[in-house]
Design a protein around this motif. Sequence first.
Motif, PDB file in Angstrom:
ATOM      1  N   ALA A  25       0.838  -1.208   0.000  1.00 29.95           N
ATOM      2  CA  ALA A  25       0.000   0.000   0.000  1.00 29.95           C
ATOM      3  C   ALA A  25       0.871   1.255   0.000  1.00 29.95           C
ATOM      4  O   ALA A  25       0.558   2.243  -0.674  1.00 29.95           O
ATOM      5  N   LEU A  26       1.979   1.220   0.737  1.00 25.07           N
ATOM      6  CA  LEU A  26       2.870   2.378   0.768  1.00 25.07           C
ATOM      7  C   LEU A  26       3.558   2.589  -0.573  1.00 25.07           C
ATOM      8  O   LEU A  26       3.836   3.731  -0.956  1.00 25.07           O
ATOM      9  N   ARG A  27       3.821   1.520  -1.305  1.00 22.27           N
ATOM     10  CA  ARG A  27       4.418   1.686  -2.640  1.00 22.27           C
ATOM     11  C   ARG A  27       3.447   2.394  -3.583  1.00 22.27           C
ATOM     12  O   ARG A  27       3.862   3.202  -4.415  1.00 22.27           O
ATOM     13  N   VAL A  28       2.159   2.134  -3.447  1.00 20.89           N
ATOM     14  CA  VAL A  28       1.157   2.867  -4.234  1.00 20.89           C
ATOM     15  C   VAL A  28       1.207   4.343  -3.860  1.00 20.89           C
ATOM     16  O   VAL A  28       1.170   5.229  -4.722  1.00 20.89           O
ATOM     17  N   ILE A  29       1.313   4.614  -2.568  1.00 17.41           N
ATOM     18  CA  ILE A  29       1.386   5.996  -2.085  1.00 17.41           C
ATOM     19  C   ILE A  29       2.652   6.674  -2.589  1.00 17.41           C
ATOM     20  O   ILE A  29       2.624   7.860  -2.960  1.00 17.41           O
ATOM     21  N   GLN A  30       3.762   5.944  -2.644  1.00 15.11           N
ATOM     22  CA  GLN A  30       4.986   6.536  -3.181  1.00 15.11           C
ATOM     23  C   GLN A  30       4.769   6.997  -4.624  1.00 15.11           C
ATOM     24  O   GLN A  30       5.235   8.067  -5.017  1.00 15.11           O
ATOM     25  N   ASN A  31       4.056   6.211  -5.401  1.00 12.59           N
ATOM     26  CA  ASN A  31       3.748   6.614  -6.766  1.00 12.59           C
ATOM     27  C   ASN A  31       2.872   7.867  -6.761  1.00 12.59           C
ATOM     28  O   ASN A  31       3.093   8.797  -7.543  1.00 12.59           O
ATOM     29  N   ASP A  32       1.881   7.893  -5.858  1.00  6.81           N
ATOM     30  CA  ASP A  32       1.035   9.086  -5.722  1.00  6.81           C
ATOM     31  C   ASP A  32       1.878  10.317  -5.398  1.00  6.81           C
ATOM     32  O   ASP A  32       1.576  11.424  -5.860  1.00  6.81           O
ATOM     33  N   LEU A  33       2.916  10.140  -4.593  1.00  8.30           N
ATOM     34  CA  LEU A  33       3.741  11.291  -4.221  1.00  8.30           C
ATOM     35  C   LEU A  33       4.537  11.828  -5.410  1.00  8.30           C
ATOM     36  O   LEU A  33       4.813  13.029  -5.477  1.00  8.30           O
ATOM     37  N   PHE A  34       4.881  10.975  -6.354  1.00 13.30           N
ATOM     38  CA  PHE A  34       5.475  11.488  -7.592  1.00 13.30           C
ATOM     39  C   PHE A  34       4.433  12.277  -8.375  1.00 13.30           C
ATOM     40  O   PHE A  34       4.735  13.334  -8.943  1.00 13.30           O
ATOM     41  N   ASP A  35       3.181  11.774  -8.394  1.00 17.61           N
ATOM     42  CA  ASP A  35       2.093  12.544  -9.007  1.00 17.61           C
ATOM     43  C   ASP A  35       1.950  13.896  -8.312  1.00 17.61           C
ATOM     44  O   ASP A  35       1.773  14.928  -8.969  1.00 17.61           O
ATOM     45  N   LEU A  36       2.025  13.895  -6.988  1.00 17.68           N
ATOM     46  CA  LEU A  36       1.896  15.126  -6.218  1.00 17.68           C
ATOM     47  C   LEU A  36       3.024  16.096  -6.554  1.00 17.68           C
ATOM     48  O   LEU A  36       2.796  17.293  -6.730  1.00 17.68           O
ATOM     49  N   GLY A  37       4.235  15.595  -6.665  1.00 17.80           N
ATOM     50  CA  GLY A  37       5.356  16.446  -7.052  1.00 17.80           C
ATOM     51  C   GLY A  37       5.139  17.064  -8.424  1.00 17.80           C
ATOM     52  O   GLY A  37       5.406  18.247  -8.632  1.00 17.80           O
ATOM     53  N   ALA A  38       4.637  16.270  -9.369  1.00 15.67           N
ATOM     54  CA  ALA A  38       4.347  16.798 -10.707  1.00 15.67           C
ATOM     55  C   ALA A  38       3.241  17.840 -10.644  1.00 15.67           C
ATOM     56  O   ALA A  38       3.294  18.863 -11.342  1.00 15.67           O
TER      57      ALA A  38
END
Length: 189
Positions: free
Chosen positions: A60-73
Amino acid sequence: MVKLNRIYTRTGDAGTTGLVDGSRVPKHDLRLAAMGDVDEANSAIGLAVVALGETPEAAALRVIQNDLFDLGADLATPGEDFTPVPMALRIVESQVARLERDIDAMNESLAPLNSFILPGGSAAAAAVHLARAVVRRAERSATLAAQGMPLNPQALAYINRLSDYLFVLARRVNDNGAADIKWVPGAAR
């Protein structure tokens, strides 16, 4: 997909960084501070993933890590239109809603809190608590930046909800709260 053939570009040597729209801002810009804090939060979550091992929580945290790249973008994309389009990745309501559903699901199995808790318990829970604290800093940076420029309200909601998610996750990792360490006010007086 992003393709990086060269890691250094020399374009930032004069103290500026490029945003998604091609504009350049100083590296100390509030938008970039928020982006940097989100990056640090992602790294702290990466440490928590390692501490958790091959568990559903780590996945689940790996999914969130991907979301955080989306957030950075999202943070790197100036403008006032927060509609996702191919050249403007934005955090969307469904990402925030997923965090809320996951928080509610985890919270069902936790005993209600009757005290504040100290970060710790197990090594994995301590790593999650550290990530939570770093996410809170990223939220402070993002809300400060939002005072002077338009930022996606869903991005701000996501980062706020993420710290709540990590708090509940740390309790879950601590044997559903049984291994939480309770704060004893004035214990060392």
